[in-house]
Motif scaffolding. Structure first.
Motif, PDB file in Angstrom:
ATOM      1  N   ASP A   1       0.714  -1.281  -0.186  1.00  5.46           N
ATOM      2  CA  ASP A   1      -0.102  -0.060  -0.035  1.00  5.46           C
ATOM      3  C   ASP A   1       0.835   1.420  -0.129  1.00  5.46           C
ATOM      4  O   ASP A   1       0.315   2.344  -0.500  1.00  5.46           O
ATOM      5  CB  ASP A   1      -1.065  -0.150   1.170  1.00  5.46           C
ATOM      6  CG  ASP A   1      -1.965  -1.245   1.166  1.00  5.46           C
ATOM      7  OD1 ASP A   1      -2.171  -1.494   0.040  1.00  5.46           O
ATOM      8  OD2 ASP A   1      -2.557  -1.657   2.202  1.00  5.46           O
ATOM      9  N   ASN A   2       2.055   0.974   0.435  1.00  7.05           N
ATOM     10  CA  ASN A   2       2.841   2.479   0.743  1.00  7.05           C
ATOM     11  C   ASN A   2       3.898   2.358  -0.409  1.00  7.05           C
ATOM     12  O   ASN A   2       4.945   3.176  -0.425  1.00  7.05           O
ATOM     13  CB  ASN A   2       3.640   2.356   1.804  1.00  7.05           C
ATOM     14  CG  ASN A   2       4.688   1.200   1.960  1.00  7.05           C
ATOM     15  OD1 ASN A   2       4.568   0.150   1.359  1.00  7.05           O
ATOM     16  ND2 ASN A   2       5.640   1.187   3.066  1.00  7.05           N
ATOM     17  N   ILE A   3       3.538   2.006  -1.570  1.00 14.49           N
ATOM     18  CA  ILE A   3       4.272   2.003  -3.109  1.00 14.49           C
ATOM     19  C   ILE A   3       3.156   2.381  -4.025  1.00 14.49           C
ATOM     20  O   ILE A   3       2.363   1.723  -4.059  1.00 14.49           O
ATOM     21  CB  ILE A   3       5.034   0.568  -3.526  1.00 14.49           C
ATOM     22  CG1 ILE A   3       6.014   0.450  -2.245  1.00 14.49           C
ATOM     23  CG2 ILE A   3       5.717   0.972  -4.800  1.00 14.49           C
ATOM     24  CD1 ILE A   3       6.954  -0.960  -2.737  1.00 14.49           C
ATOM     25  N   VAL A   4       3.472   3.666  -4.822  1.00 14.79           N
ATOM     26  CA  VAL A   4       2.469   4.257  -5.638  1.00 14.79           C
ATOM     27  C   VAL A   4       3.549   4.223  -7.147  1.00 14.79           C
ATOM     28  O   VAL A   4       4.310   4.900  -7.156  1.00 14.79           O
ATOM     29  CB  VAL A   4       1.927   5.417  -5.080  1.00 14.79           C
ATOM     30  CG1 VAL A   4       1.147   6.288  -6.301  1.00 14.79           C
ATOM     31  CG2 VAL A   4       1.375   5.403  -4.097  1.00 14.79           C
ATOM     32  N   VAL A   5       2.872   3.702  -8.141  1.00 10.37           N
ATOM     33  CA  VAL A   5       3.504   4.073  -9.685  1.00 10.37           C
ATOM     34  C   VAL A   5       2.697   5.307 -10.075  1.00 10.37           C
ATOM     35  O   VAL A   5       1.349   4.988 -10.165  1.00 10.37           O
ATOM     36  CB  VAL A   5       3.357   2.747 -10.422  1.00 10.37           C
ATOM     37  CG1 VAL A   5       3.671   3.029 -11.679  1.00 10.37           C
ATOM     38  CG2 VAL A   5       4.151   1.665  -9.828  1.00 10.37           C
TER      39      VAL A   5
END
Length: 282
Positions: A62-66
């Motif tokens: 959840d704490n990685i955003v592309v």
């Protein structure tokens, strides 16, 4: 452009054809001892499996955003495009091919809190040394700063900042430093030094942690790399004199765009800094 909540720390990673190493870098970020961060990744049109890899990580965490905003066309715009877009309290830059020490974020945030306790209104950048390693992370030199003979501890003001002195993948900076960045950055030769010069031009502080917190991987395809200054011969310098002069002109163009002053002032301060660095080495 995505609608994003505002995290405490935004780690901005720019990728381009980094499939060979990007997973290892993301894993080193996931292993950080301080976890109050979100990793934002923007890919600049990779033709290998980079986007598949980063999407897989984003789906799993959840704490990685592309990110999919417009921008890119080189590392400068890739990083600065994210910096303009992402809202956070603190920011870090991440390359796609290094490895972070597990305590990097925690160590730099501790230094930031100490600096902000003195004056939390100032733009502040914290950065560190790096360990120089090969493509398989084999040690090449324990200190990037000593390997290249850079002396960022001598850089205290905008007038002192007469040569590149900071490495983006080591940086942590606060919201005030982010807001100090001037756009368009048409004269910027790299995103990290542009952010640093903008910070100093607004009276900000730059703080060095004199310990390596990043394994700085050298693999022959780095956008920028580490050069062992001890083995740069006079013949090599003479051969590259035109390139050196062009590089100085480009660097001065950045300074001038931020209100530095005359070319003569740049030369005088460059000589003063060279003398100061030599005295410290003695």
């Amino acid at each position: 452009m995505e609608t994003m909540t505002r995290p405490r720390i935004a780690i901005l990673m720019a990728t381009y054809n980094g499939a060979q190493y990007v997973a290892e870098q993301i894993e080193s970020i996931l292993c950080q001892t301080l976890t109050d961060w979100t990793l934002y990744i923007h890919d600049d049109g990779s033709t290998d499996d980079t986007r598949v890899i980063i999407t897989r990580y984003a789906d799993a965490h959840d704490n990685i955003v592309v990110m999919s905003h417009e921008g890119g066309n080189g590392p400068i715009e890739n990083f600065l495009g994210m910096l303009r877009t992402v809202e956070a309290e603190y920011y870090m830059f991440s390359d796609q091919d290094d490895v972070w020490e597990p305590h990097k974020v925690e160590r730099e945030m501790a230094a930031m809190r100490e600096a902000e306790a003195e004056d939390d209104s100032l733009p502040i950048i914290v950065h560190s040394d790096l360990s120089v390693v090969g493509s398989s992370l084999q040690p090449l030199h324990p200190s990037f700063l000593r390997y290249t003979r850079l002396r960022p501890d001598c850089i205290k003001t905008f007038s002192h900042a007469v040569e590149p002195f900071i490495t983006g993948c080591t940086m942590l900076f606060n919201r005030a430093a982010r807001d100090a960045v001037t756009y368009p950055a048409t004269t910027a030769i790299m995103h990290d030094i542009w952010v640093a010069l903008c910070t100093l031009s607004k009276g900000g502080r730059i703080i060095l942690i004199d310990e390596p917190l990043v394994l700085y991987r050298q693999h022959g395809h780095n956008a920028l790399g580490a050069r062992d200054i001890h083995h740069v011969t006079l013949a090599y310098r003479i051969k590259r004199i035109r390139q050196i002069i062009d590089d100085k002109k480009k660097y001065y163009a950045m300074l001038r765009a931020l209100g530095y002053g005359s070319w003569l002032k740049y030369i005088k301060n460059k000589i003063r800094m060279m003398y100061k660095v030599r005295r410290r080495r003695a």
